[in-house]
Design a protein around this motif. Structure first.
Motif: not given
Length: 800
Positions: A298, A376, A380
């Motif tokens: 990610r 996450e 982010d």
């Protein structure tokens, strides 16, 4: 709660920053931390040998856990201090001869490469760096050709320190095994995030560290040596841990890998490593690999879409490490600026990987590395921050304010790059703000309270102008000097909650500053046996003079004294705290104006108008932390406050350990007919500090004279009486000003009838310990939060 959510919840460090440095030193779990601290406490109570014996079974279990991780037997494992120590002991034990070939992957770590180059110089071995293929990994075809010529060793880093590449270890092991050449695997960056089974990988020697993806304490490492290799490898410096001296001229080596250990070891750290290994095995390395791979993917994908960010990893299979560079900026500066915004990662220079970075033409890279305690939102946030175009841009990383506010990015604070304070200050770039004659808040006074308040307010998005009448670093008030004490012992329970907040606030400030600011040592606070009242506090207990002598042999109390022992008392690095607060303020955009006094002020509607030598400043709020000059700005305090002269001495000793922790901690003694003697132990290379908490009135308009002979002799006489080990010279003489208030209270809050004007006044000799907590309180009050817990310190209670 999911397994990985539990891992995050059980990791205290996640509450203080976005941590992307598992490849440097991962955050330990609370259980690992507890295991280390509990054993250290046991050593302090019963002794190191006795504690080791009590924990023998748990320590022994660490070998089994490590063996399970590597798919080997416990007898094959040695516990050492680091992967580098493991490497050096293993390679030094090899029967290398001049002309022997050692084949090394380009991914080799700097310490390994340096050792190999030294062996080339000192023992005449040939070191050949294996070529890489288009993916960046070892070129297997070239390796197969190289291994046809006899070699003494193949060494490969499973994952390098300089990228997220994963080397094809199983294939290398198979080719080397077929050629009869032993393989040394450096699993420093893989153990804990990738399966590392020595047998299937074809490895005869494995070295690993505890502090990285295994999440163990620093100062721990693992060494695996196969039974086959133990037959030909002998330690260059046998130790009693791994050898038996059986006759006058003969000794026997241990059959297992413990022959590479030494007797002396940090047992507490090994127990912490055991907990970390248990946690990794319970989660399962395969599940950890999957989680880390998902987060790292990610991050790679997100960074690939950020303009000005270039991924630096080779194209081969990736791990939990992601490297990148930012256009037009040195990686070290990028890492510093990111850390200042609450993202903990590092830069890796080519000097740590010349065979990799140097050959790829990279002078350095920024390295981010994830672990199971990341989520996450962490990933982010980092992507978003880099995409914002400024490593200190305003936004989510700053919006909730610094310590004691919500959000994981906050407690790491700004201006916190490792290294000297001057370098941290240069790295901090102020948040862009409009300057001029308008601010959200004007803070007057740059002592510990004003500096704490300015930083806290700026962290909440306020434009802060910070005024002080003197140059930076002045010694005119009462916030200078090296050390202060902190304690839970207080005369009334009304203080208990605020004392607890003070401890929490110091912890948060230390997290923001990236350095230790409070050292708990325990403290003794004594009074005459006939005296009434005295201190009390949570966790404190009364002791007689005999027990006091056992606790602090450096303090000589006679039978006429009784004391209160506070195990949580300690020493504050006051100078370090003031330096860090200044840096934090600058990093959050505080407009610091030293040598610029607030000459006067007036209400201006709902705001204020402050007159300075540089002109008028208008603001919504005025926060006065002016110490001895409080009454000049707030005349209502004139009758309540008095300013007195206080003197301190730092005294040397022929045996300074007698006046250092644990033989001495912070103390005070109410001496009949003299007053309260207080002291702070020898600390940080400086002598014990003593003083009396009263003195004559001080004239603010006059220069402060140096200590008089009478002042000096009075303190020396008390030192001879209560600190007999203080037989050295006077190292330093200090004068300062205490601002005293009735009942030794101080005022925190809004001025009656003027909600736009807040004050923190009259430390009364004990306010430094509350500094960061007072800064939080003032920032919260200024932004509309009620603090009923501080009603007992409201200015109106002082008759203002």
């Amino acid at each position: 709660m999911s397994t990985f959510s539990s891992s995050r919840a059980g990791t205290p460090g996640t509450r203080h920053a976005h941590h992307f440095n598992a490849a440097g030193a991962a955050l330990p779990s609370a259980a690992t931390l507890t295991a280390v601290i509990d054993h250290l406490n046991l050593e302090a109570r019963v002794g190191g040998y006795e504690a080791a014996e009590a924990a023998r079974e748990r320590t022994e279990s660490v070998y089994g856990l490590a063996a399970t991780l590597l798919g080997v037997q416990p007898v094959d494992i040695a516990l050492v201090e680091s992967a580098t120590v493991a490497w050096q002991r293993a390679v030094s034990a090899l029967p290398l001869r001049p002309g022997d070939r050692i084949l090394a992957s380009a991914s080799s770590y700097v310490s390994s490469a340096l050792h190999l180059l030294e062996l080339r110089r000192s023992r005449g071995v040939h070191v050949e760096v294996l070529p890489a293929d288009g993916s960046g990994r070892v070129d297997l075809a070239a390796f197969e050709r190289a291994i046809r010529t006899p070699a003494a060793l193949v060494t490969v880093a499973h994952v390098p320190t300089s990228s997220g590449l994963v080397e094809p270890v199983a294939e290398i092991g198979a080719l080397a095994g077929a050629a009869g050449v032993p393989v040394l695997l450096d699993a420093t960056q893989s153990a804990g995030q990738l399966p590392v089974a020595a047998g299937p990988l074809g490895c005869d020697i494995v070295v690993a560290t505890g502090r990285k993806f295994l999440r163990g304490p620093r100062g721990t490492g693992l060494l695996y040596v196969s039974p086959r290799m133990r037959e030909v490898m002998r330690p260059q410096a046998p130790d009693v841990r791994g050898a038996r001296w059986v006759a006058d001229q003969h000794f026997d080596l241990d059959d297992g890998a413990r022959r590479y250990e030494t007797w002396e070891a940090a047992h507490a750290l090994r127990l912490g490593l055991g907990v970390a290994l248990s946690e990794a095995l319970e989660l399962g390395v395969e599940r950890i690999q999957e989680r880390i791979g998902t987060l790292a993917g990610r991050l790679r994908d997100g960074l690939a879409g950020v303009p000005g960010i270039d991924l630096a990893d080779p194209p081969g299979p990736g791990s939990g490490i992601v490297t990148f560079v930012r256009d037009g900026q040195e990686p070290a500066q990028t890492a510093r600026e990111l850390r200042s915004a609450g993202f903990h990662l590092v830069s890796v220079p080519a000097t740590h990987g010349q065979w990799d970075l140097g050959r790829r033409g990279l002078s350095a890279v920024v390295r981010a590395s994830v672990h199971v305690y990341n989520d996450e939102d962490d990933v982010d946030a980092l992507i978003s921050h880099l995409a914002s175009g400024s490593a200190l841009a305003s936004g989510s990383a700053l919006a909730s304010g610094p310590a004691l506010a919500s959000g994981p990015a906050l407690a790491s604070g700004p201006a916190l790059a490792s290294g000297p304070a001057e370098r941290r200050a240069r790295a901090a770039k102020p948040v862009p703000r409009a300057s001029g004659d308008r601010a959200d808040v004007v803070v007057v006074g740059a002592g510990v309270h004003g500096s704490s308040a300015a930083w806290q307010l700026a962290g909440r998005g306020m434009h802060v102008i910070h005024l002080d009448r003197f140059p930076a670093g002045h010694v005119e008030g009462s916030s200078h000097g090296r050390t202060r004490m902190i304690r839970r012992a207080y005369p009334s329970p009304v203080w208990d909650d605020f004392v607890e907040r003070a401890y929490e606030a110091w912890s948060d400030l230390a997290g923001n500053a990236g350095q230790r600011l409070v050292t708990e040592t325990g403290g003794l606070f004594a009074r005459h046996v006939t005296a009434a009242g005295g201190l009390r506090g949570p966790g404190c207990r009364k002791v007689d003079h005999g027990r006091a002598a056992e606790l602090f042999p450096g303090l000589a109390l006679g039978p006429e004294f009784t004391a209160l022992y506070d195990p949580a008392a300690g020493v504050i690095d006051a100078a370090g705290a003031m330096r860090c607060l200044g840096e934090l303020g600058r990093a959050y955009g505080v407009e610091q104006r030293f040598g610029c006094p607030a000459k006067s002020w007036a209400a201006d509607g709902d705001g204020v108008r402050v007159e300075t030598p540089d002109g008028t400043v208008r603001a919504d709020r005025l926060v006065v932390c002016a110490g001895p000059w409080t009454a000049e700005l707030l005349p209502g305090f004139a009758q309540a406050l008095r300013v007195v002269r206080i003197v301190n001495l730092h005294l040397g000793a022929s045996r300074p350990e007698q006046l250092s922790p644990p033989r001495l901690g912070p103390f005070s003694v109410e001496v009949p007919g003299i007053g309260l003697l207080y002291g702070i132990p020898a600390f940080g290379g400086h002598g014990v500090k003593i003083g009396l908490d009263h003195g004559p009135a001080d004239d603010l308009a006059a220069a402060r004279p140096p200590l008089t002979d009478e002042e000096r002799e009075a303190l020396l006489a008390l030192a001879r009486r209560f600190l007999p080990a203080a037989d050295g010279p006077v190292e330093e003489e200090i004068t300062c000003r205490y601002t005293m208030a009735p009942r030794n209270r101080f005022a925190i809050g809004a001025m009656p009838g003027l909600p736009q004007v807040l004050v923190a006044a009259a430390c009364s000799g004990h306010g430094f310990k509350f500094g960061p907590a007072i800064g939080v309180a003032l920032a919260e009050l200024a932004t509309g939060k009620e603090r009923p817990d501080l009603d007992f310190l409201a200015p109106s209670r002082m008759g203002v």
